[in-house]
Scaffold this motif. Sequence first.
Motif, PDB file in Angstrom:
ATOM      1  N   VAL A  14       0.833  -1.210   0.000  1.00 50.23           N
ATOM      2  CA  VAL A  14       0.000   0.000   0.000  1.00 50.23           C
ATOM      3  C   VAL A  14       0.866   1.257   0.000  1.00 50.23           C
ATOM      4  N   ILE A  15       1.910   1.281   0.820  1.00 46.89           N
ATOM      5  CA  ILE A  15       2.716   2.500   0.900  1.00 46.89           C
ATOM      6  C   ILE A  15       3.575   2.665  -0.349  1.00 46.89           C
ATOM      7  N   SER A  16       3.994   1.562  -0.966  1.00 44.15           N
ATOM      8  CA  SER A  16       4.761   1.677  -2.207  1.00 44.15           C
ATOM      9  C   SER A  16       3.901   2.260  -3.312  1.00 44.15           C
ATOM     10  N   PHE A  17       2.644   1.865  -3.356  1.00 42.12           N
ATOM     11  CA  PHE A  17       1.740   2.431  -4.350  1.00 42.12           C
ATOM     12  C   PHE A  17       1.443   3.883  -4.031  1.00 42.12           C
ATOM     13  N   HIS A  18       1.219   4.194  -2.752  1.00 42.40           N
ATOM     14  CA  HIS A  18       0.833   5.550  -2.366  1.00 42.40           C
ATOM     15  C   HIS A  18       1.928   6.565  -2.624  1.00 42.40           C
ATOM     16  N   ILE A  19       3.180   6.202  -2.324  1.00 44.39           N
ATOM     17  CA  ILE A  19       4.263   7.184  -2.372  1.00 44.39           C
ATOM     18  C   ILE A  19       4.480   7.737  -3.768  1.00 44.39           C
ATOM     19  N   LEU A  20       4.097   6.975  -4.797  1.00 44.40           N
ATOM     20  CA  LEU A  20       4.316   7.436  -6.168  1.00 44.40           C
ATOM     21  C   LEU A  20       3.564   8.720  -6.460  1.00 44.40           C
ATOM     22  N   PHE A  21       2.327   8.814  -5.978  1.00 45.61           N
ATOM     23  CA  PHE A  21       1.484   9.962  -6.331  1.00 45.61           C
ATOM     24  C   PHE A  21       1.858  11.227  -5.562  1.00 45.61           C
ATOM     25  N   PRO A  22       2.044  11.184  -4.226  1.00 43.43           N
ATOM     26  CA  PRO A  22       2.508  12.406  -3.559  1.00 43.43           C
ATOM     27  C   PRO A  22       3.841  12.902  -4.086  1.00 43.43           C
ATOM     28  N   ALA A  23       4.776  11.980  -4.366  1.00 43.34           N
ATOM     29  CA  ALA A  23       6.069  12.412  -4.895  1.00 43.34           C
ATOM     30  C   ALA A  23       5.896  13.131  -6.229  1.00 43.34           C
ATOM     31  N   PHE A  24       5.031  12.608  -7.076  1.00 47.50           N
ATOM     32  CA  PHE A  24       4.776  13.222  -8.380  1.00 47.50           C
ATOM     33  C   PHE A  24       4.122  14.591  -8.219  1.00 47.50           C
ATOM     34  N   THR A  25       3.150  14.702  -7.313  1.00 49.00           N
ATOM     35  CA  THR A  25       2.448  15.975  -7.146  1.00 49.00           C
ATOM     36  C   THR A  25       3.306  17.023  -6.443  1.00 49.00           C
ATOM     37  N   ILE A  26       4.278  16.605  -5.640  1.00 49.89           N
ATOM     38  CA  ILE A  26       5.205  17.577  -5.048  1.00 49.89           C
ATOM     39  C   ILE A  26       5.922  18.337  -6.155  1.00 49.89           C
ATOM     40  N   GLY A  27       6.461  17.597  -7.106  1.00 54.22           N
ATOM     41  CA  GLY A  27       7.144  18.250  -8.219  1.00 54.22           C
ATOM     42  C   GLY A  27       6.191  18.980  -9.147  1.00 54.22           C
ATOM     43  N   LEU A  28       5.020  18.393  -9.419  1.00 56.22           N
ATOM     44  CA  LEU A  28       4.066  19.024 -10.340  1.00 56.22           C
ATOM     45  C   LEU A  28       3.557  20.352  -9.800  1.00 56.22           C
ATOM     46  N   ALA A  29       3.306  20.429  -8.496  1.00 55.92           N
ATOM     47  CA  ALA A  29       2.788  21.678  -7.929  1.00 55.92           C
ATOM     48  C   ALA A  29       3.783  22.815  -8.110  1.00 55.92           C
ATOM     49  N   SER A  30       5.056  22.542  -7.885  1.00 58.55           N
ATOM     50  CA  SER A  30       6.066  23.581  -8.088  1.00 58.55           C
ATOM     51  C   SER A  30       6.235  23.911  -9.572  1.00 58.55           C
ATOM     52  N   TRP A  31       6.101  22.916 -10.430  1.00 52.52           N
ATOM     53  CA  TRP A  31       6.146  23.138 -11.871  1.00 52.52           C
ATOM     54  C   TRP A  31       4.991  24.035 -12.325  1.00 52.52           C
ATOM     55  N   LEU A 372      10.994   4.102  -5.598  1.00 53.23           N
ATOM     56  CA  LEU A 372      10.594   2.891  -4.881  1.00 53.23           C
ATOM     57  C   LEU A 372      11.819   2.121  -4.386  1.00 53.23           C
ATOM     58  N   ALA A 373      12.842   2.029  -5.226  1.00 51.00           N
ATOM     59  CA  ALA A 373      14.044   1.305  -4.819  1.00 51.00           C
ATOM     60  C   ALA A 373      14.675   1.951  -3.591  1.00 51.00           C
ATOM     61  N   GLY A 374      14.780   3.272  -3.597  1.00 50.12           N
ATOM     62  CA  GLY A 374      15.326   3.969  -2.441  1.00 50.12           C
ATOM     63  C   GLY A 374      14.475   3.788  -1.197  1.00 50.12           C
ATOM     64  N   TRP A 375      13.164   3.787  -1.381  1.00 51.39           N
ATOM     65  CA  TRP A 375      12.257   3.597  -0.243  1.00 51.39           C
ATOM     66  C   TRP A 375      12.425   2.205   0.351  1.00 51.39           C
ATOM     67  N   TRP A 376      12.558   1.214  -0.500  1.00 47.86           N
ATOM     68  CA  TRP A 376      12.747  -0.163  -0.011  1.00 47.86           C
ATOM     69  C   TRP A 376      14.078  -0.307   0.709  1.00 47.86           C
ATOM     70  N   VAL A 377      15.126   0.335   0.199  1.00 50.27           N
ATOM     71  CA  VAL A 377      16.413   0.302   0.899  1.00 50.27           C
ATOM     72  C   VAL A 377      16.252   0.880   2.303  1.00 50.27           C
ATOM     73  N   THR A 378      15.575   2.010   2.391  1.00 50.07           N
ATOM     74  CA  THR A 378      15.406   2.678   3.684  1.00 50.07           C
ATOM     75  C   THR A 378      14.607   1.837   4.663  1.00 50.07           C
ATOM     76  N   GLU A 379      13.476   1.296   4.205  1.00 52.13           N
ATOM     77  CA  GLU A 379      12.568   0.623   5.131  1.00 52.13           C
ATOM     78  C   GLU A 379      12.982  -0.814   5.415  1.00 52.13           C
ATOM     79  N   MET A 380      13.398  -1.558   4.406  1.00 50.47           N
ATOM     80  CA  MET A 380      13.844  -2.930   4.665  1.00 50.47           C
ATOM     81  C   MET A 380      15.202  -2.941   5.352  1.00 50.47           C
ATOM     82  N   GLY A 381      16.006  -1.905   5.095  1.00 53.73           N
ATOM     83  CA  GLY A 381      17.324  -1.854   5.699  1.00 53.73           C
ATOM     84  C   GLY A 381      17.305  -1.632   7.197  1.00 53.73           C
TER      85      GLY A 381
END
Length: 470
Positions: A14-31, A372-381
């Motif tokens: 669930v969190i892997s799916f969720h993080i994609l959209f907020p990350a995208f909108t963070i950049g889009l809002a500033s754009w 996602l790869a970075g997130w998995w490194v952080t959380e599984m690590g």
Amino acid sequence: MDALLLSRIQFGFVISFHILFPAFTIGLASWLMFLEWRWLRTRDGVWWDLYKFWSKVFAISFGMGVVSGIVMSFQFGTNWSVLSERAGNVLGPLLSYEVLTAFFLEAGFLGVMLFGAQKVRPVVHLFCTCMVALGTLISTFWIIAAISWMHTPQGHVLQGGVFSPGDWWAIIFNPSFPYRLAHMVLAAFITTCFVIGGTAAWHLRGGVQRGMALKMLKLSIAFGAIAVPAQVLMGDQHGLNTLEHQPIKVAAMEAHWHAGPPGAGVPLVLFAVPRQAEARNDFEVAIPRLGSLILTHSLDGEILALTSVAPADRPPVLPVFVAFRVMVGIGMLMLLVVAASCWAWWRGRLAQSAWVLRGWQLLSAAGFVALLAGWWVTEMGRQPWVIYGLLRTADAVSPNLQASTVAASLAGYAVVYAIIFGAGIWYLWRLLKKGPQAGETPPSHGSGAKTPARPMSAAGEADIAEGAHP
């Protein structure tokens, strides 16, 4: 596949799916903020056409991010009630601050930003866009503060197994927070940058709206030339911080099982198949001492080995090792594409360089993979800890939780997400393929446009405007 493992898989899904959209909108809002500012400065309709196009992409992505985030929060009560009970005094306020300061700010100005261009003055509309962009960054601040505290807990008081706030300043600005926040924000901006650049390259190769596409691509290259090297530098600093506070995570990232002779340094493992049970690597390809140079900035620097702790205290090495290399590899490809693009731009052959355009197309979604790869490194690590060094993941799961119940809810999530969000992603893909359209009506305060009183009124007015009978 017990309840603990299934709960971890469910939360990860669930969190892997969720993080994609907020990350995208963070950049889009500033754009969007940049595009509207450029339109106000130049009154060039191209900027407004781009703003209208990307605001549609933002609206869909924002909606899917909100829905997936709400679903995710329920798991704290259903699957991780012990974590909520023991750490809720710290995590609860941090997540509440995110809602009160960021979500309300975004929600308050989002409607005006998306639907009020003809209702308010252009400068007021820009202000609303800026507030939405600010809201996304404030939201990131509080979420990263909560996550960082779980990795490097500080400022708390532990009594009877319950974490209570002792120093909010130390809790929020814990040792890993500044590095994690900068790394995440840059990752979000770079992800958006490559989606924009990839979309521009697609339309340049197809000959659609070449003027707007070339403008988007040049802006993506200019931003990437700054942000990608900055992310490499920030990743290095974040790695040094992780080595200081979570050395076993770094050992898992490098599959470093055994300490070598004094002064031998740490090799950089380019490829290997880590074997957790045997505490060794198969098919290892490594460069002597280069790991020490990268990790400690010294040729003979040492890091803790995985065998320095008990097997029960080691994270899962294989997924952490692979995910870290995926993230770094994509980052290097991005750096290469940006450098090649700058060279083609300088030579005046940007729009004609097939290799550069193909590179942007191929990497248009690579930012999401790296994220996602970075997130998995952080959380599984950080496993087997949910609060590093203080609370194990196995001790945070809800008691008496049945594996069959978790499996059923996980299957339900997968089916619903595949249908609903699959349709949303498909619609986004079609929208991006269509691209921006010229001739969008720019905002004009006092134009006489009115909001229909009923939903059916809007359809009727649209039919009349097209010459159809209502």
